[in-house]
Design a protein around this motif. Structure first.
Motif: not given
Ligand code: PLP
Length: 401
Positions: A321-347
């Motif tokens: 999402i424009e403006g969001f760092d992927p880790q931050e987006l994962s953090g918002v998804l977890e904190q506000s919606f309880g959705i667990l995702t993985r951010s980064g370069i994924h090996c």
């Protein structure tokens, strides 16, 4: 913190597991306990029977030629190391082919041998829009000294499903062993070892095959064991009087005590898949893919990577999402919606380089599983829409201050 937990990281490992998996592991832990193939008493025999049953279920699911050619591994990485390193003789050297979509569990073993000067390597390009390879590029890359072709069947970054049958046919015609990394595809979509021209198939037991962590397998097509050197030697519980590793299957590649409790779980997981039917599970995954794509297609500022439609893809999605760092987006998804995702370069560094996200910190990945419903996936798509329109990215806000 949102009390709801909606697990969407099935590409890392599947959760939850079918009830039968838990029950079989509990039965092993409380009633059996013995090491498989390490005694003649009833419990040790039963433990060995569980392993045989697991191989039988795997053969059925993947249409392998022989049960004993499914060798148990620690995970998918272990299987890929056995396959890739076992085909290269450092004294002789040679050439290996892989692709830019591949996971580090293919890239690193090949690269390590290239850096030692044992082999040279070719990494086949991908289409940056879809993540797809062109099978003809593999044909062009083959040299007289090519010792192997390896590819990740379904990308853990873009969800792209590669045309393995076509690549396998090219490899077979050239007489080059073909290795498939089925980490994201095994248990999600049909794989036919014989029709797909696969020589070596590595898969984790702990992802869509529904077993626990610490399980995996490598299928060695009959005949390939003649050119595949074992990676480790040791106790097998067979021909103990010999100081030499047995050359029969599966003992040639299975040294040391087995993860019998894990394999009891894996056998139950694979049985569960056979009962459900792989076609039905694939159709469910496709439904979720449809729902997610429909839900996010109009979200302004959201970019999804990989195939934009349902063709050539499964339920693994990379988004930004424009403006969001992927880790931050994962953090918002977890904190506000309880959705667990993985951010980064994924090996998968070159996959991210190819799609243009390597220098941006990668992507946020959603990965689905059979216990998620269309409502769950719609909830995730709605959460992304809400974040894109209503949430101010803190990292950028801080930087602006
Ligand atoms: C495409 C791909 N290959 C290989 C692996 C390695 O699997 P394991 O963790 O079972 O070794 C993964 C794990 O995420 C993967 O996604």
């Amino acid at each position: 913190m949102n009390p709801r937990r909606l697990y969407m990281d099935n590409a890392a490992t599947s959760f939850p597991k079918p009830r039968a998996v838990q029950e079989e592991m509990t039965r092993y832990a409380t009633e059996i306990g013995a090491s498989a193939g390490r005694g003649g008493y009833a419990e040790a025999m039963e433990s060995a029977a569980i392993l045989s049953d697991c191989r039988r279920q795997l053969r059925k699911l993947f249409n392998g030629e022989r049960d004993e050619h499914f060798i148990f591994t620690l995970n998918c990485t272990d299987g890929l190391n056995i396959a890739i390193k076992g085909l290269i003789d450092p004294q002789i050297g040679g050439h290996a082919i892989c692709s830019l979509i591949d996971h580090n569990s293919i890239l690193r073993p090949i690269n390590a041998m290239a850096e030692r000067g044992w082999i040279s390597q070719t990494r086949v390009q991908i289409d940056p829009k879809t993540g797809l390879v062109d099978p003809e590029d593999f044909r062009k890359a083959i040299r007289p000294d090519t010792k192997l072709i390896a590819i990740t069947h379904a990308s853990n970054v873009t969800g792209t499903i590669q045309p393995i049958r076509e690549i396998g046919a090219i490899a077979r015609e050239a007489g080059v062993p073909f290795i498939v990394d089925a980490a994201q595809s095994a248990g999600h979509i049909p794989i036919d070892l014989q029709a797909d021209n696969i020589d070596l198939l590595a898969a984790p037991g702990h992802k869509a095959l529904m077993g626990p962590l610490g399980t995996g397998f490598l299928y060695v097509r009959p005949g390939i064991e003649k050119i595949l050197q074992p990676f480790r030697e040791g106790g097998t519980g067979s021909i103990s009087e010999e100081p030499r590793q047995p050359n029969f299957m599966p003992d040639r590649y299975e040294s040391g005590s087995h993860n019998a409790i894990g394999l009891a779980g894996l056998a139950a997981g694979v049985k569960w898949i056979l009962e459900q039917g792989i076609e039905k599970l694939a159709a469910h995954d496709l439904d979720l893919v449809h729902t997610f794509i429909d839900g996010i297609s109009d979200v302004e500022g959201l970019k999804m990577y990989g195939p934009q439609g349902v063709k050539h893809r499964l339920g693994v999605f990379s988004v930004r999402i424009e403006g969001f760092d992927p880790q931050e987006l994962s953090g918002v998804l977890e904190q506000s919606f309880g959705i667990l995702t993985r951010s980064g370069i994924h090996c998968a560094p070159f996959a991210h380089e190819s799609i243009g996200t390597a220098s941006l910190g990668g992507t946020t990945r959603f990965s689905f599983g059979p216990f998620l419903s269309k409502q769950d996936v719609k909830f995730a798509a709605d959460a992304l829409a809400e974040i894109a329109t209503k949430v101010e990215p803190q990292i950028h806000a801080d930087e602006r201050r």
